[in-house]
Design an enzyme around this catalytic site. Structure first.
Site, PDB file in Angstrom:
ATOM      1  N   ASP A 218       0.736  -1.543  -0.079  1.00 35.43           N
ATOM      2  CA  ASP A 218       0.063   0.244   0.288  1.00 35.43           C
ATOM      3  C   ASP A 218       0.698   1.324   0.458  1.00 35.43           C
ATOM      4  O   ASP A 218       1.753   1.180   0.842  1.00 35.43           O
ATOM      5  CB  ASP A 218      -0.585   0.133   1.280  1.00 35.43           C
TER       6      ASP A 218
ATOM      7  N   GLU B 274       1.967  -0.712  -5.051  1.00 38.17           N
ATOM      8  CA  GLU B 274       0.560   0.516  -5.394  1.00 38.17           C
ATOM      9  C   GLU B 274       1.891   2.048  -5.360  1.00 38.17           C
ATOM     10  O   GLU B 274       1.754   2.847  -4.598  1.00 38.17           O
ATOM     11  CB  GLU B 274      -0.078   0.694  -4.615  1.00 38.17           C
TER      12      GLU B 274
HETATM   13  C1  NOJ Z   1      -4.194   2.657  -0.984  1.00 35.17           C
HETATM   14  C2  NOJ Z   1      -5.131   1.744  -0.674  1.00 35.17           C
HETATM   15  O1  NOJ Z   1      -6.019   0.937  -1.557  1.00 35.17           O
HETATM   16  C3  NOJ Z   1      -6.879   2.461  -0.326  1.00 35.17           C
HETATM   17  O2  NOJ Z   1      -7.908   2.433  -0.758  1.00 35.17           O
HETATM   18  C4  NOJ Z   1      -5.981   3.367   1.221  1.00 35.17           C
HETATM   19  O3  NOJ Z   1      -7.283   4.670   1.368  1.00 35.17           O
HETATM   20  C5  NOJ Z   1      -5.439   4.897   0.741  1.00 35.17           C
HETATM   21  N1  NOJ Z   1      -3.988   3.461   0.546  1.00 35.17           N
HETATM   22  C6  NOJ Z   1      -4.370   4.654   2.450  1.00 35.17           C
HETATM   23  O4  NOJ Z   1      -4.395   3.702   3.054  1.00 35.17           O
END
Ligand code: NOJ
Ligand code: CA
Length: 547
Positions: free
Chosen positions: A204, A264
Site C-alpha cells: 500500500d 501501489e
Molecule cells: C491505498 C488504498 O488502496 C486505499 O484504499 C487507502 O485509502 C490508502 N492507500 C491509504 O491506505
C-alpha cells in the site's frame, strides 16, 4: 519461454474486498469464511490468484487500511485459523493468495501509537511516528503545509501540544521509517504472512513510506503524486531491495512458488515510475494507465506503449479498476467496459480484476450521506463523494435478503449489508448473469478460458525482428524498449486499437463512430458485443481474432 517465467508473470489476480464479497454469518459484513465458501465461483471464473485488501483488526477509519494489529484477523472477519483454511482451500483450486501490506501508516488504535501518545514528547515511543511541535504563536499551526489525501492538513494535534503526521486520515498515523525498529518490525510482519503460505504482498502507498527528514513545506498544498517531501523518496527503493531479498529467500520450487510483491505506486510521469522497475526492487508495480485514461484510442495506446517501453508487461500489471476508483462501467460506459475487459486480458503480462468488474457492476452513486463510510467524504464535508460506490456488497442472487450476500437461506433474516445495495442489484447478480450468454460474467469466463489456452496471451512470445510496427517503441528510436515485440500495432484508424501477438492472435477495438472492418483473420475467438451484419466492428466493441 513461458516456462522460465514465475507464476506471477501472467497471473490474472482477482482483487477481493473482503467486507463486501460474501458474508457467512448474517451480520451484514463479508468475511473470510464467506470468501472460502465462494472459492468454487472464482475457480469457475478462471483466475489464478486472489489479492485480499486488509482484513486485519481495525477501527475502520479507512476501510481497514488503518491496521491496529498486523498479525491477526479482525474478529468481525474471522480468525487466523480461518485464514489458513482459506489459503489451503484456494490451493486446492490452484489459486494463490496475496495479502495487503500497509507500511506507510497504522491505526491510531495501534498499541505502539497509543504507547507513543502516553509516553509524551521526546520519548523513544514517539520516535516511531512523526511527532513535531507546531509553528506560529503557541505552536498552533501544523509543522508544515502537507495536505492529507482525504482533505485538510496532514497533521493532527494531540493534547500535550505536539502534532503527528498522517498522509491519510487522522486515524492513520505515519510510521517513522528512519527509526530502525520500524523496518525490523515490518520484516517480521512480512515473514509472518509468507510463512503462512501467502504467495505475495500488495504494498500500500508504495510511493510513500519515507519522508523528507527536514519536513520542508511542499511547493504547494495541492494533492499530487509527483516527487515531493512525502512521495517517491529514493530511500524507499533501498527498503524494497531488502524486501526483495526476503521474498527471494523463500523456496521457488514448492507451492506457492516464487513470492511476489506488487507496489501501489501512483506516479505523475513515466520517469517517476521507472526507478521502481529496477530489477532488484519489488518484483511488480501496478501501472494505472487504463485507470487514468479516458476512453480514447490515442490516450490508451500512449499508455500501453509507455508501459511496454519500461517493461515486458509482466512487471507492471494491467488494471482497469480497484476499490479506490469509479467502476469502469460508470467511468466509460457499458460497451466500453466490455471492450476494455478484452483489452485488459489481451495485453502482455499480468492483469488484475476487481471484484464485481466481472459482473459489470456500476458505481452506486446514490448512497445516502448517512451511510457513507469513506473518510474522504467526512474530511471534505461531503465535497468529495468518496469510494463507497465501488465497494457495495456483491449480489449473488436475483432477489431475497441482501441478494444472497449474507447466505442464501430464504428463511434467514440477516442484518442489512454494511453499505446499502441498490434495488436493481439483482439484475447484476451471479445467478442472473450465469444464465445469460450475453452477460459480463460469461464474457469474462470465456476470455479467461481462452487466455489460458492461447499461447499468444499472457506473457506470450516476444516476436523477433519486425516488432514495434506502426507505433514503434515509445522510447523514440533509441535503444529497443524492453517490451518491444510483446505486441505489434497494425495499421488502423486513430480511433481504433489493433495489435497482433505471436503466434496468430489479433486484438481489435473500435473506439470511433465509424464501423471498423475486421483485420484479416481465420476465426473470431471472442467479441465484446455483436458484430455488424457485414462483419464490421461497431463502435465500442472489441474482438479477439485467430489469424
Ligand atoms: C491505498 C488504498 O488502496 C486505499 O484504499 C487507502 O485509502 C490508502 N492507500 C491509504 O491506505
Ligand atoms: Ca460476516
Amino acid at each position: 519461454m513461458a516456462d522460465n517465467n514465475p507464476w506471477w508473470a501472467d497471473a490474472v489476480v482477482y482483487q477481493v474486498y473482503p467486507r463486501s464479497f460474501a458474508d457467512s454469518n448474517g451480520d451484514g459484513i463479508g468475511d473470510l469464511d464467506g470468501l472460502t465458501s465462494r472459492l468454487p465461483y472464482l475457480s469457475e471464473l478462471g483466475v489464478d490468484a486472489l489479492w485480499l485488501t486488509p482484513f486485519y483488526p481495525s477501527p475502520l477509519a479507512d476501510g481497514g487500511y488503518d491496521v491496529s494489529d498486523y498479525r491477526d484477523v479482525d474478529p468481525r472477519l474471522g480468525t487466523l485459523a480461518g485464514f489458513d483454511a482459506l489459503v489451503a482451500r484456494a490451493r486446492e483450486h490452484g489459486m494463490r493468495v496475496i495479502v495487503d501490506l500497509v507500511p506507510n501508516h497504522c491505526s491510531s488504535a495501534h498499541p505502539l501509537f497509543q504507547a507513543a501518545l502516553a509516553a509524551g514528547p521526546g520519548s523513544q515511543e514517539r520516535e516511531m511516528f512523526i511527532f513535531r511541535p507546531g509553528r506560529g504563536p503557541g505552536g498552533d499551526l501544523p509543522p508544515n503545509n502537507w495536505p492529507s489525501n482525504f482533505g485538510g492538513s496532514a497533521w493532527t494535534r494531540v493534547p500535550d501540544g505536539q502534532w503527528y503526521l498522517h498522509l491519510f486520515d487522522a486515524g492513520q498515523p505515519d510510521w517513522n521509517w528512519r527509526d530502525p525498529r520500524v523496518p525490523r518490525m515490518f520484516e517480521d510482519i512480512i515473514r509472518f504472512w509468507l510463512d503462512r503460505g501467502v504467495a505475495g504482498l500488495r504494498v500500500d502507498v508504495a510511493h510513500g513510506i519515507f519522508k523528507d527528514p527536514e519536513l520542508a513545506d511542499a511547493a504547494d498544498t495541492v494533492r499530487s503524486v509527483r516527487p515531493s517531501g512525502y512521495y517517491h523518496r529514493p530511500e524507499t527503493l533501498e527498503l524494497y531491495r531488502s524486501w526483495r531479498a526476503i521474498l527471494d529467500s523463500y523456496p521457488a520450487d514448492v507451492w506457492p512458488g516464487p513470492r511476489t510483491a506488487i507496489g501501489e505506486v501512483w506516479y505523475d510521469t513515466y520517469a517517476t515510475l521507472q526507478p521502481y522497475l529496477a530489477p532488484d526492487v519489488l518484483p511488480q508495480v501496478f501501472n494505472f494507465e487504463l485507470v487514468t485514461a479516458q476512453w480514447d484510442a490515442l490516450a490508451i495506446r500512449k499508455g500501453i506503449d509507455a508501459t511496454l517501453a519500461l517493461t515486458t508487461g509482466s512487471r507492471a500489471p494491467w488494471v482497469i479498476g480497484n476499490h479506490d476508483v469509479v467502476r469502469p462501467v460508470t467511468r466509460w460506459g457499458v460497451a466500453p467496459a466490455r471492450a476494455a475487459a478484452l483489452l485488459l486480458l489481451a495485453l502482455p503480462g499480468s492483469a488484475y480484476v476487481y471484484q464485481g468488474e466481472e459482473l459489470g457492476l456500476p458505481e452506486v452513486l446514490d448512497i445516502p450521506d448517512s451511510a457513507r463510510q469513506d473518510p474522504a467524504f467526512r474530511r471534505t464535508g461531503g465535497k468529495v463523494r468518496g469510494r463507497d460506490g465501488c465497494r457495495v456488497p456483491l449480489p449473488w442472487e436475483r432477489g431475497g435478503a441482501s441478494f444472497g450476500f449474507s447466505g442464501t437461506d430464504p428463511a434467514s433474516s440477516p442484518a442489512p449489508p454494511w453499505l446499502p445495495q441498490p434495488a436493481y442489484w439483482g439484475a447484476y447478480s451471479v445467478a442472473a448473469e450465469r444464465g445469460d450468454p450475453l452477460s459480463f460474467l460469461r464474457l469474462y469466463q470465456a476470455a479467461l478460458r481462452l487466455r489460458g489456452e492461447n499461447p499468444a496471451l499472457g506473457v506470450g512470445e516476444l516476436s523477433g525482428g519486425a516488432a514495434g510496427g506502426a507505433a514503434g517503441g515509445a522510447a523514440g528510436g533509441a535503444a529497443a524498449p524492453a517490451g518491444e515485440g510483446a505486441i505489434r500495432w497494425l495499421d488502423a484508424p486513430d480511433d481504433a486499437l489493433v495489435f497482433a501477438r505471436d503466434p496468430g492472435f489479433v486484438f481489435a477495438a473500435n473506439l470511433g463512430s465509424r464501423p471498423l472492418p475486421l483485420p484479416p483473420h481465420r476465426e473470431v475467438l471472442l467479441a465484446s458485443g455483436a458484430l455488424a451484419p457485414d462483419g464490421a466492428l461497431p463502435r465500442d466493441t472489441a474482438v479477439w481474432l485467430a489469424t
